[in-house]
Design a protein around this motif. Structure first.
Motif, PDB file in Angstrom:
ATOM      1  N   LEU A  39       1.289   9.055   3.473  1.00  0.00           N
ATOM      2  CA  LEU A  39       2.024  10.212   3.196  1.00  0.00           C
ATOM      3  C   LEU A  39       1.368  10.944   2.287  1.00  0.00           C
ATOM      4  O   LEU A  39       1.442  12.301   2.233  1.00  0.00           O
ATOM      5  N   ASP A  40       0.726  10.401   1.635  1.00  0.00           N
ATOM      6  CA  ASP A  40      -0.248  11.090   0.652  1.00  0.00           C
ATOM      7  C   ASP A  40      -1.641  10.159   0.498  1.00  0.00           C
ATOM      8  O   ASP A  40      -1.750   9.286   0.144  1.00  0.00           O
ATOM      9  N   ASN A  78       0.689  -1.237   0.131  1.00  0.00           N
ATOM     10  CA  ASN A  78       0.038  -0.231   0.063  1.00  0.00           C
ATOM     11  C   ASN A  78       0.717   1.473   0.064  1.00  0.00           C
ATOM     12  O   ASN A  78       0.401   2.302  -0.397  1.00  0.00           O
ATOM     13  N   TYR A  79       1.978   1.222   0.327  1.00  0.00           N
ATOM     14  CA  TYR A  79       3.127   2.292   0.419  1.00  0.00           C
ATOM     15  C   TYR A  79       3.798   2.391  -0.954  1.00  0.00           C
ATOM     16  O   TYR A  79       4.437   3.399  -1.075  1.00  0.00           O
ATOM     17  N   ARG A  80       3.723   1.146  -1.612  1.00  0.00           N
ATOM     18  CA  ARG A  80       4.775   1.211  -2.659  1.00  0.00           C
ATOM     19  C   ARG A  80       4.472   2.217  -3.663  1.00  0.00           C
ATOM     20  O   ARG A  80       5.560   2.912  -4.073  1.00  0.00           O
ATOM     21  N   SER A  81       3.127   2.656  -4.272  1.00  0.00           N
ATOM     22  CA  SER A  81       3.373   3.760  -5.362  1.00  0.00           C
ATOM     23  C   SER A  81       3.459   5.024  -4.766  1.00  0.00           C
ATOM     24  O   SER A  81       4.051   5.870  -5.409  1.00  0.00           O
ATOM     25  N   THR A  82       3.180   5.010  -3.448  1.00  0.00           N
ATOM     26  CA  THR A  82       3.662   6.784  -2.788  1.00  0.00           C
ATOM     27  C   THR A  82       5.205   6.725  -2.673  1.00  0.00           C
ATOM     28  O   THR A  82       5.693   7.748  -3.014  1.00  0.00           O
ATOM     29  N   ARG A 127      -6.464   5.165  -2.518  1.00  0.00           N
ATOM     30  CA  ARG A 127      -6.419   4.136  -3.855  1.00  0.00           C
ATOM     31  C   ARG A 127      -6.202   3.098  -3.584  1.00  0.00           C
ATOM     32  O   ARG A 127      -6.655   2.130  -4.220  1.00  0.00           O
ATOM     33  N   ASP A 128      -4.828   2.924  -3.428  1.00  0.00           N
ATOM     34  CA  ASP A 128      -4.087   1.644  -3.518  1.00  0.00           C
ATOM     35  C   ASP A 128      -4.895   0.738  -2.580  1.00  0.00           C
ATOM     36  O   ASP A 128      -4.906  -0.467  -2.693  1.00  0.00           O
ATOM     37  N   GLY A 129      -5.288   1.292  -1.379  1.00  0.00           N
ATOM     38  CA  GLY A 129      -5.975   0.460  -0.245  1.00  0.00           C
ATOM     39  C   GLY A 129      -7.326  -0.040  -1.074  1.00  0.00           C
ATOM     40  O   GLY A 129      -7.728  -1.068  -0.783  1.00  0.00           O
ATOM     41  N   GLN A 157       6.513   7.444  -6.112  1.00  0.00           N
ATOM     42  CA  GLN A 157       6.063   8.928  -6.471  1.00  0.00           C
ATOM     43  C   GLN A 157       7.091   9.714  -5.848  1.00  0.00           C
ATOM     44  O   GLN A 157       7.610  10.746  -6.744  1.00  0.00           O
ATOM     45  N   GLN A 205      -6.535  -2.792  -3.681  1.00  0.00           N
ATOM     46  CA  GLN A 205      -6.301  -4.101  -2.935  1.00  0.00           C
ATOM     47  C   GLN A 205      -7.385  -4.728  -2.307  1.00  0.00           C
ATOM     48  O   GLN A 205      -7.526  -5.892  -2.438  1.00  0.00           O
ATOM     49  N   SER A 218      -3.231   8.636  -2.632  1.00  0.00           N
ATOM     50  CA  SER A 218      -2.709   7.416  -3.195  1.00  0.00           C
ATOM     51  C   SER A 218      -2.826   6.406  -2.089  1.00  0.00           C
ATOM     52  O   SER A 218      -3.084   5.033  -2.449  1.00  0.00           O
ATOM     53  N   TYR A 219      -2.839   6.481  -0.852  1.00  0.00           N
ATOM     54  CA  TYR A 219      -3.208   5.613   0.108  1.00  0.00           C
ATOM     55  C   TYR A 219      -4.427   5.032   0.215  1.00  0.00           C
ATOM     56  O   TYR A 219      -4.705   3.828   0.083  1.00  0.00           O
ATOM     57  N   ASN A 276       0.519   6.248 -13.683  1.00  0.00           N
ATOM     58  CA  ASN A 276       0.231   4.964 -13.020  1.00  0.00           C
ATOM     59  C   ASN A 276      -0.665   4.202 -13.803  1.00  0.00           C
ATOM     60  O   ASN A 276      -2.061   4.933 -14.182  1.00  0.00           O
TER      61      ASN A 276
END
Lengths: 209, 242
Positions: free
Chosen positions: B213-214, A174-178, B220-222, A181, B225, B217-218, B35
């Protein structure tokens, strides 16, 4: 958005549950179970933690949980392909900052979700296995139980957690794309700076409370 | 009467959703990060910001008040009540996904909870061994092999993919609450459900705030998944990590 957030939170909390100073050679499922129970018991009894004493929660997580996590491995996993460009020195700094971020997150989740009940799913492994998943569940009122899975790897005699999945959301990926970036924008050092700023801001705000 | 409503409402909802998707497509040019799962990131970030603003200004404060005023057992009752209604189409989706045993269990839940559980206010089926499931049409499409398509942030509704947007439109079309003939009752129930759902997420807010951190995107990716895991009912093959 809704359940997602719930799960994320659960996930973070999960980590809080993962480990204690148990001697080596403890089976991975027993390790997860012991640490979860021990930490939750302390959290449920401790008035300071329940009143939102961040420092005390952090200390608990650092003492009981951290020894069972492999943060360098976690950091490399969240870097993914970008991990190839990291120097050993950068990795040390980076995983230190990443650890602080994760520990704070877990501590937060631990306090927010302390009343939830956790159940442990049946576990089996072969004696030769070096990479296993221990499955647990968090009961939620009015909803399907949230899955909380720990991935552990054998390190010599002991088992270390290298990933946690909450409701199928991996803490690592879940941190990978951040991370990618940040690295595109400012390299590995840029990512380190971002993490440092985030940690520093959190420190100041928890002291202010 | 219920039918009249459906005819006027559904196309309107459908049209606005399609408009959003079309708009998203046009704005795709503003995308920045490259992405592949989020080709319209520029648009999505803007919509995410809008949703956050609405949440901060209206939805979250109302949910906090609701959480503060109502005792926990009452809130659980509300969550159970809507969960019971949802179980009906969770069962239908399990059937469509070729899991008749789970579908039977879901319908059993509705029967038990609607009666013994007093209109669903108490979830007596779970302790009786009928576990709650989580299914929707987006998952059913996923199970049938339909890919995600692009990630899209819808206004108010929040994160979806193109596939899950289609699923969501179907979910809404058949939603028993949204189809209630008595409009004032329907509106009250829809609002109550929204507030109750939001209130259940309040503890998670703080954790995400701490973790991300952002946030964009946190989340979105969550979401991506989470949906993948749901399509596989929690047994998704692990994605390559290294």
């Amino acid at each position: 958005m809704k359940y997602l957030i719930g799960l994320l939170a659960a996930c973070l909390f999960a980590t809080g549950a993962a480990a204690t100073g148990v001697a080596a050679d403890v089976a991975p499922d027993a390790l997860v179970k012991n640490v979860t129970n021990e930490v939750l018991e302390i959290v449920r009894k401790d008035k300071d933690i329940q009143a939102g004493n961040t420092r005390k929660t952090l200390e608990l997580v650092e003492a009981k949980v951290l020894p069972h996590f492999n943060f360098q491995r976690m950091t490399l996993l969240s870097l993914g392909r970008e991990g190839r460009q990291v120097t050993p020195e950068q990795l040390v700094v980076l995983s230190g900052e990443f650890r602080d971020l994760l520990v704070r997150t877990y501590s937060k989740a631990l306090t927010e979700f302390r009343d939830q009940e956790i159940s442990f799913k049946p576990f089996k492994m072969a004696a030769t296995d070096t990479d296993v998943r221990v499955r647990t569940e968090i009961k939620q009122t009015g909803g399907k139980p949230a899955q909380l899975d720990y991935y552990l790897e054998r390190n010599g005699k002991s088992w270390k957690v290298y990933d946690i999945e909450v409701g199928g959301i991996s803490l690592v990926t879940n941190y990978r794309s951040t991370f990618a970036q940040e690295i595109r924008a400012g390299g590995i050092d840029g990512l380190i700076r971002t993490l440092q700023e985030k940690n520093k801001a959190a420190d100041t705000s928890s002291k202010a409370k | 009467m219920a039918n009249d409503m459906k005819q006027t409402q559904t196309p309107k909802r459908l049209r606005s959703a399609m408009l959003v998707i079309a708009l998203a497509g046009m704005l795709g040019g503003c995308a920045t990060s490259g992405n592949p799962k989020d080709p319209i990131e520029g648009f999505n970030r803007a919509m995410y910001g809008f949703n956050e603003a609405v949440d901060t200004a209206v939805i979250k404060p109302v949910a906090q008040g609701y959480d503060y005023v109502l005792p926990a057992p009452v809130r659980t009752g509300v969550t159970n009540f809507f969960g019971n209604i949802a179980d009906l189409f969770i069962g239908v989706n399990n059937l469509l996904q070729g899991k008749p045993d789970q579908a039977v269990s879901d319908l059993g839940r509705v029967l038990i909870n609607s009666t013994v559980g007093i209109l669903g206010l108490f979830d007596v089926a779970t302790p009786a061994g009928l576990e709650k499931h989580e299914e929707d049409f987006g998952q059913t499409f996923g199970r049938w092999g339909v890919g995600n398509g692009a990630y899209v942030v819808l206004p108010i509704v929040g994160p979806r993919t193109v596939r899950d947007t289609a699923g969501f439109l179907l979910d809404v079309t058949v939603d028993p609450v949204a189809n209630l003939g008595h409009v004032p009752t329907r509106n009250v129930l829809l609002a109550l459900r929204l507030v109750d759902t939001r209130a259940d997420l309040l503890p998670a807010d703080k954790v995400i705030e701490e973790a991300a951190l952002d946030k964009y995107s946190y989340v979105r990716d969550g979401y991506l998944q989470r949906r993948r895991s749901l399509v596989y009912d929690g047994n998704a093959p692990r994605e390559a990590l290294d």
